[in-house]
Design a protein around this motif. Sequence first.
Motif, PDB file in Angstrom:
ATOM      1  N   PRO A   5       0.828  -1.209   0.000  1.00 34.93           N
ATOM      2  CA  PRO A   5       0.000   0.000   0.000  1.00 34.93           C
ATOM      3  C   PRO A   5       0.860   1.256   0.000  1.00 34.93           C
ATOM      4  O   PRO A   5       2.035   1.204   0.367  1.00 34.93           O
ATOM      5  CB  PRO A   5      -0.789  -0.124   1.303  1.00 34.93           C
ATOM      6  CG  PRO A   5       0.147  -0.863   2.213  1.00 34.93           C
ATOM      7  CD  PRO A   5       0.859  -1.854   1.329  1.00 34.93           C
TER       8      PRO A   5
ATOM      9  N   ILE B 130      -2.813  -7.276   2.825  1.00 37.21           N
ATOM     10  CA  ILE B 130      -2.131  -7.034   1.551  1.00 37.21           C
ATOM     11  C   ILE B 130      -0.833  -7.834   1.484  1.00 37.21           C
ATOM     12  O   ILE B 130      -0.523  -8.469   0.462  1.00 37.21           O
ATOM     13  CB  ILE B 130      -1.867  -5.526   1.358  1.00 37.21           C
ATOM     14  CG1 ILE B 130      -3.195  -4.784   1.196  1.00 37.21           C
ATOM     15  CG2 ILE B 130      -0.957  -5.280   0.155  1.00 37.21           C
ATOM     16  CD1 ILE B 130      -3.079  -3.268   1.244  1.00 37.21           C
TER      17      ILE B 130
ATOM     18  N   GLU C 105       2.231   0.101  -6.160  1.00 40.72           N
ATOM     19  CA  GLU C 105       1.375   0.250  -4.985  1.00 40.72           C
ATOM     20  C   GLU C 105       0.029  -0.386  -5.275  1.00 40.72           C
ATOM     21  O   GLU C 105      -0.536  -0.215  -6.357  1.00 40.72           O
ATOM     22  CB  GLU C 105       1.239   1.717  -4.601  1.00 40.72           C
ATOM     23  CG  GLU C 105       2.545   2.261  -4.025  1.00 40.72           C
ATOM     24  CD  GLU C 105       2.443   3.675  -3.489  1.00 40.72           C
ATOM     25  OE1 GLU C 105       3.340   4.048  -2.707  1.00 40.72           O
ATOM     26  OE2 GLU C 105       1.496   4.402  -3.852  1.00 40.72           O
TER      27      GLU C 105
ATOM     28  N   HIS D 166      -3.833  -2.102  -3.374  1.00 36.17           N
ATOM     29  CA  HIS D 166      -4.772  -2.016  -2.256  1.00 36.17           C
ATOM     30  C   HIS D 166      -6.005  -2.837  -2.634  1.00 36.17           C
ATOM     31  O   HIS D 166      -6.352  -2.938  -3.814  1.00 36.17           O
ATOM     32  CB  HIS D 166      -5.165  -0.555  -2.031  1.00 36.17           C
ATOM     33  CG  HIS D 166      -5.742  -0.241  -0.689  1.00 36.17           C
ATOM     34  ND1 HIS D 166      -7.009  -0.621  -0.316  1.00 36.17           N
ATOM     35  CD2 HIS D 166      -5.224   0.445   0.371  1.00 36.17           C
ATOM     36  CE1 HIS D 166      -7.252  -0.184   0.914  1.00 36.17           C
ATOM     37  NE2 HIS D 166      -6.190   0.461   1.363  1.00 36.17           N
TER      38      HIS D 166
ATOM     39  N   ALA E 144      -8.688   4.128  -0.328  1.00 36.86           N
ATOM     40  CA  ALA E 144      -7.340   4.220   0.243  1.00 36.86           C
ATOM     41  C   ALA E 144      -7.090   5.650   0.710  1.00 36.86           C
ATOM     42  O   ALA E 144      -7.592   6.608   0.115  1.00 36.86           O
ATOM     43  CB  ALA E 144      -6.299   3.808  -0.790  1.00 36.86           C
TER      44      ALA E 144
ATOM     45  N   GLY F 203      -4.828   6.520  -3.923  1.00 40.81           N
ATOM     46  CA  GLY F 203      -5.745   5.513  -4.432  1.00 40.81           C
ATOM     47  C   GLY F 203      -6.011   5.631  -5.922  1.00 40.81           C
ATOM     48  O   GLY F 203      -6.299   4.643  -6.592  1.00 40.81           O
TER      49      GLY F 203
END
Length: 272
Positions: free
Chosen positions: A23, A35, A234, A236, A242, A246
């Motif tokens: 993340p 994750i 990255e 998620h 997020a 995000g």
Amino acid sequence: MNLENIPQIKHTKSGNFFLLAGPCAIEGEEMAMRIAEKIVTITDKLEIPYVFKGSFKKANRSRIDSFTGIGDEKALKILAKISKEFGVPTVTDIHTNEDAAMAAEYVDVLQIPAFLVRQTDLVMAAAETGKTVNLKKGQFMSPESMKHAVQKVLDCKNENVMVTDRGTMFGYQDMIVDFRGIPTMKQYASTVLDVTHSLQQPNQTAGVTGGRPDMIETIAKAGIAVGVDGIFIETHFDPANAKSDGANMLHLDYFEDLMTKLVAIRKTVNQF
């Protein structure tokens, strides 16, 4: 950089690219562990050397009311727990000289943000911990200029250094990846392509960075094709909610499919 100098790194003889993924920010223990567990399962299956990524704090936000973290020590302890429970190394970014020694107590790789990579004292503080240092190329810097940042680490008697390309500013609100810079930077250090940050659309009037996650697969495939040593992504399980970045993250549900494709491309590239 010798990848095997990173503690707990696995699958170093597989011939694969290495991966920094996780993340953007550590939002809490449950989300980080969820994750990490998913990515560890995928990377073990595909034999990808893996470093879990998570920022213990976000100091460079567009607006003062943006999320910056859950507390430095709390987030760092979560990173340490992930390393212990899953047997993988971890990386986090630092923003001040004092951060270097503090974060080095918990993680294996210290990352210098792109905006700060010319800050000599910060780079030296990271290098002097003896940890592997990941230098993000500034969006405003040429690939050739990164040799000086690398040299700062080497001059601190630390040879464990990598460089990450995270895109170059293209006007005020967009970024591009100049793939000509990959072979250039590989002359100085192991080179990583930060796929998701390269697809940011910064400086939006709302004060929230936009992105093009629909282009993640395209940019990642191109990076492997031109010979990057590592990939940075990255991800998620709920990018829309997020707390940081995000708009340009890869949804965790798509992670295995993308990694499978990249491993296949890497195998082809290794034949030449």
